[in-house]
Write an enzyme that holds these catalytic residues in place. Structure first.
Site, short mmCIF file in Angstrom:
data_model
loop_
_atom_site.label_atom_id
_atom_site.label_comp_id
_atom_site.label_asym_id
_atom_site.label_seq_id
_atom_site.Cartn_x
_atom_site.Cartn_y
_atom_site.Cartn_z
N CYS A 2 0.81 -1.05 0.05
CA CYS A 2 -0.06 0.09 0.05
C CYS A 2 0.85 1.25 -0.03
CB CYS A 2 -0.75 -0.08 1.31
SG CYS A 2 -1.90 -1.65 1.38
N ARG A 27 1.55 1.52 -6.16
CA ARG A 27 1.52 0.58 -4.96
C ARG A 27 0.35 -0.22 -4.43
NH1 ARG A 27 6.59 1.50 -2.08
NH2 ARG A 27 5.69 0.47 -0.15
N TRP A 74 -3.86 -1.80 -1.41
CA TRP A 74 -3.71 -2.96 -2.13
C TRP A 74 -4.15 -4.04 -1.13
CZ3 TRP A 74 -1.37 -7.78 -1.32
CH2 TRP A 74 -1.40 -8.76 -2.61
N ASN A 100 0.57 -0.16 5.98
CA ASN A 100 1.15 -0.83 4.86
C ASN A 100 1.63 -2.15 5.63
OD1 ASN A 100 2.28 -1.91 2.60
ND2 ASN A 100 3.94 -0.54 2.32
N GLY A 101 1.44 -3.11 5.43
CA GLY A 101 1.82 -4.49 6.18
C GLY A 101 0.66 -5.34 6.54
N GLU A 482 10.06 -14.53 -18.82
CA GLU A 482 9.91 -13.11 -18.51
C GLU A 482 8.89 -12.78 -19.70
OE1 GLU A 482 10.29 -9.27 -17.01
OE2 GLU A 482 10.57 -11.36 -16.05
N LYS A 486 5.12 -11.15 -18.61
CA LYS A 486 4.87 -9.77 -18.94
C LYS A 486 3.26 -9.88 -19.72
CE LYS A 486 6.96 -7.67 -17.11
NZ LYS A 486 7.96 -8.31 -16.48
N GLU A 489 0.90 -10.47 -16.98
CA GLU A 489 0.49 -9.24 -15.93
C GLU A 489 -0.21 -8.12 -16.57
OE1 GLU A 489 4.63 -8.89 -13.28
OE2 GLU A 489 4.92 -8.18 -15.33
N HIS A 505 7.28 -32.86 -23.65
CA HIS A 505 7.04 -33.34 -22.23
C HIS A 505 5.67 -33.05 -21.67
CE1 HIS A 505 11.08 -35.57 -22.48
NE2 HIS A 505 11.49 -34.40 -22.94
N LYS A 604 3.43 -2.48 -7.44
CA LYS A 604 4.69 -2.49 -7.95
C LYS A 604 5.69 -3.23 -6.72
CE LYS A 604 8.01 -1.18 -10.33
NZ LYS A 604 8.38 -1.92 -11.85
#
Length: 609
Positions: A2, A27, A74, A100-101, A482, A486, A489, A505, A604
């Site tokens: 947050c 955030r 968040w 935040n936490g 990666e 992307k 996301e 496989h 983020k």
């Protein structure tokens, strides 16, 4: 996760707090809220959704406030809702808290408090407000009541606390979640990230874990959890203001993709010795003997940083011949890792505040290992707690989906590889060849960025698909991972990255005429095998999007789309191959109408476990 903002000064806090929230919205953006002190009463406003929703609903708040705190959320405990949005208050409405936490023992604390307190949310944060209210009944001193309350909390927190009866100060406290105090001209700011107040001051005081700050119009007093005064001077923030603006780009993500020629130059600046064909890494050079004599190197990271670490593993094992392991930081400390003084751990994090990576770092130190860091944020927790480390100097990355940080991390790992290899057995000539390839990267990336129309055409063809497969071999396998990340996301398309040989496989069962397959096909020693993998896909009518550094008859005949990249040596090829994959994800997301910079459910900086 947050975002927290606070302000005390002679200006009206509301516009400053809203501006700070907008700058911290990466955030978290489930909900937002604001609390200000006017006279001896609190005024609070909250909204579900983006900060703009909150900003349009503040007409009823006074402009004659002395202090204020704000929050963009968040969600961890409790779904996004008006009741769960911060700030949270005590029963009397005189204490307001943003957090935040995660408070791990909140359920037990809530059960103890419920007999005498009325809870209105499903969050862990509300417990803190009621705890302070409880302690105020006996302490009569707000700061002491806060300190005693914090002693009962288990878990992590970055806190900003307002008290209506002490209208000229904010109390801030940190354990595991970042907080920084901006020091202006007779005004003070508080934030999870200096981005929130950078346009108003470039001086900041960073709180460490288990520190409490009392911020007033007169100044800042910092003490530790045991009430001992901490002396610390503010330091200058080096973030440039233009890094915080889109500068004509429609999204921060696209801007940051196009910044990569510059950010790679920044990562290389002052770290190349062409005459000796090596890298100069003053930040960690004293630890070279320890790294070369180590039983093994262990790289820890999360998400994109973990992918960069995989490329680092391939580099270090090939050129330095040191055993390397790459670990998910989120799992590292929970599996009783076998570590001792003969191991060197490298922690990678863009923000320097990633909770899982920070926990892994601390676990490694506790077990006696040497810990080095690679991060982007000067003054961050990881930067301060490592034995030594290197900064990426990529500038502020605001787009939630990391782009320029990834390529900078890989460049830093390449520099470490080069320096260690030259210390060991690599010749000057071999080192010089790598140096020249590193220095050529910005221009080569510029070539890829100049051909975005080709990538946009691919996006237009496939943006309606719901599944993608990404394949790569050797150094390009992590790039496949990666690239798939992307796409997931920001476009919400299901995508998987695989080593190309592993396709048969299992994943080959998914391939049909509706399955696009992105294949990284550089002309290296794996090229013949990659062509074989492409033929396997084509035999099952899959659609081939080839990323290649040379177009020959074979790949033309087999591919539905080809995206060209310049050639590079194996260890640096992933830095080039990832650029079109970043752009492909970006354009697909835009065509699908997605919020590119603020994808759903993501934030983020992951500062909670």
């Amino acid at each position: 996760m947050c975002g927290i903002v606070g302000y005390i000064g002679d200006k009206s806090p509301i516009p400053l707090l809203i501006d700070g929230l907008r700058r911290l919205e990466y955030r978290g953006y489930d909900s937002s809220g604001i609390a200000i002190v006017s006279g001896r009463s609190l005024q609070i406003a909250k909204k579900v959704g983006k900060v703009d929703e909150l900003a349009s609903s503040l007409e009823g708040l006074t402009n004659h406030a002395t202090a204020g705190i704000a929050h963009t959320r968040w969600a961890t405990h409790g779904e996004p809702s008006m009741a769960n949005a911060h700030p949270h208050c005590d029963c009397t409405g005189s204490i307001a808290i943003v957090h935040n936490g995660i408070i791990e023992n909140y359920a037990a604390l809530r059960k103890k408090l419920e007999a005498n307190h009325r809870f209105v949310s499903g969050t862990d944060t509300e417990v803190i407000a009621h705890l302070i209210e409880d302690h105020l009944k006996s302490e009569k001193n707000f700061e002491t009541a806060v300190r005693k309350s914090l002693a009962e909390l288990e878990g992590t927190f970055g806190l900003a606390i307002l008290f209506a009866y002490e209208p000229r100060y904010i109390i801030a406290a940190r354990r595991g979640s970042p907080l920084v105090i901006g020091v202006g001209n007779q005004e003070y700011f508080l934030a999870s990230d200096a981005t929130a107040f950078r346009r108003h001051t470039d001086m900041a005081l960073f709180l460490n874990d288990n520190e409490i700050a009392v911020i007033s119009a007169k100044g800042v007093s910092v003490k530790d959890i045991n009430d001992m005064t901490v002396e610390r001077d503010p330091e200058e923030i080096d973030t440039e203001l233009e890094e915080l603006e889109r500068s004509g780009f429609p999204h921060f993500m696209l801007k940051e993709i196009f910044e990569q020629p510059k950010t790679i130059q920044n990562a290389l600046r002052g770290r190349i010795d062409e005459s000796r064909g090596t890298a100069v890494l003053g930040g960690i050079s004293d630890f070279f003997p320890r790294m070369l004599d180590a039983r093994r190197l262990i790289i820890v990271g999360c998400g994109t940083s973990w992918h960069a670490g995989l490329i680092g593993e391939y580099m270090l094992e090939q050129y330095v011949n040191i055993p390397v392991e790459v670990e998910y930081a989120s799992e590292f400390r929970y599996r009783s890792p076998v570590l001792d003084k003969n191991d060197v751990v490298i922690a990678i994090s863009q923000s320097g505040e990633t909770a899982d990576t920070l926990a892994a770092l601390r676990e490694a130190k506790k077990r006696g290992a040497t810990v080095l860091g690679i991060c982007n944020a000067v003054g961050s927790s990881i930067a301060r707690e490592c034995d030594a480390g290197l900064f990426m100097y990529a500038g502020q990355e605001i787009g939630v989906a990391s782009t320029k940080a990834f390529t900078s991390q890989v460049v830093i790992l390449a520099l470490i590889t080069l320096a260690l290899a030259r210390q060991k057995s690599m010749s000057r000539e071999e080192g010089l060849a790598i140096v020249q390839q590193l220095l050529a990267l910005p221009q080569k990336i510029g070539t890829i960025l100049a051909a975005v129309r080709d990538i946009h055409a691919v996006a237009e063809e496939f943006y309606g698909q719901q599944n993608f497969l990404y394949l790569g071999r050797g150094f390009n396998f992590p790039s496949a991972l990666e690239g798939a990340l992307k796409l997931k996301e920001i476009s919400y398309i299901h995508a998987e990255g695989y080593p190309a040989a592993e396709m048969k496989h299992g994943p080959i069962a998914l391939i049909d005429a509706n399955m696009p397959v992105v294949i990284l096909a550089p002309h290296d020693h794996t090229y013949g095998k990659i062509i074989g993998n492409i033929q396997e896909v084509k035999a099952r009518k899959g659609k081939i999007i080839a990323i290649t550094d040379d177009v020959d008859e074979q790949i033309v005949s087999l591919s539905d789309f080809i995206i060209r990249i310049p050639p590079a040596i194996d260890m640096l090829a992933p830095i080039l191959s990832i650029i079109p994959l970043q752009l492909l994800a970006y354009y697909m997301a835009v065509l699908r109408g997605c919020n590119v910079d603020q994808p759903r459910n993501l934030a983020k900086s992951v500062t909670v476990e």
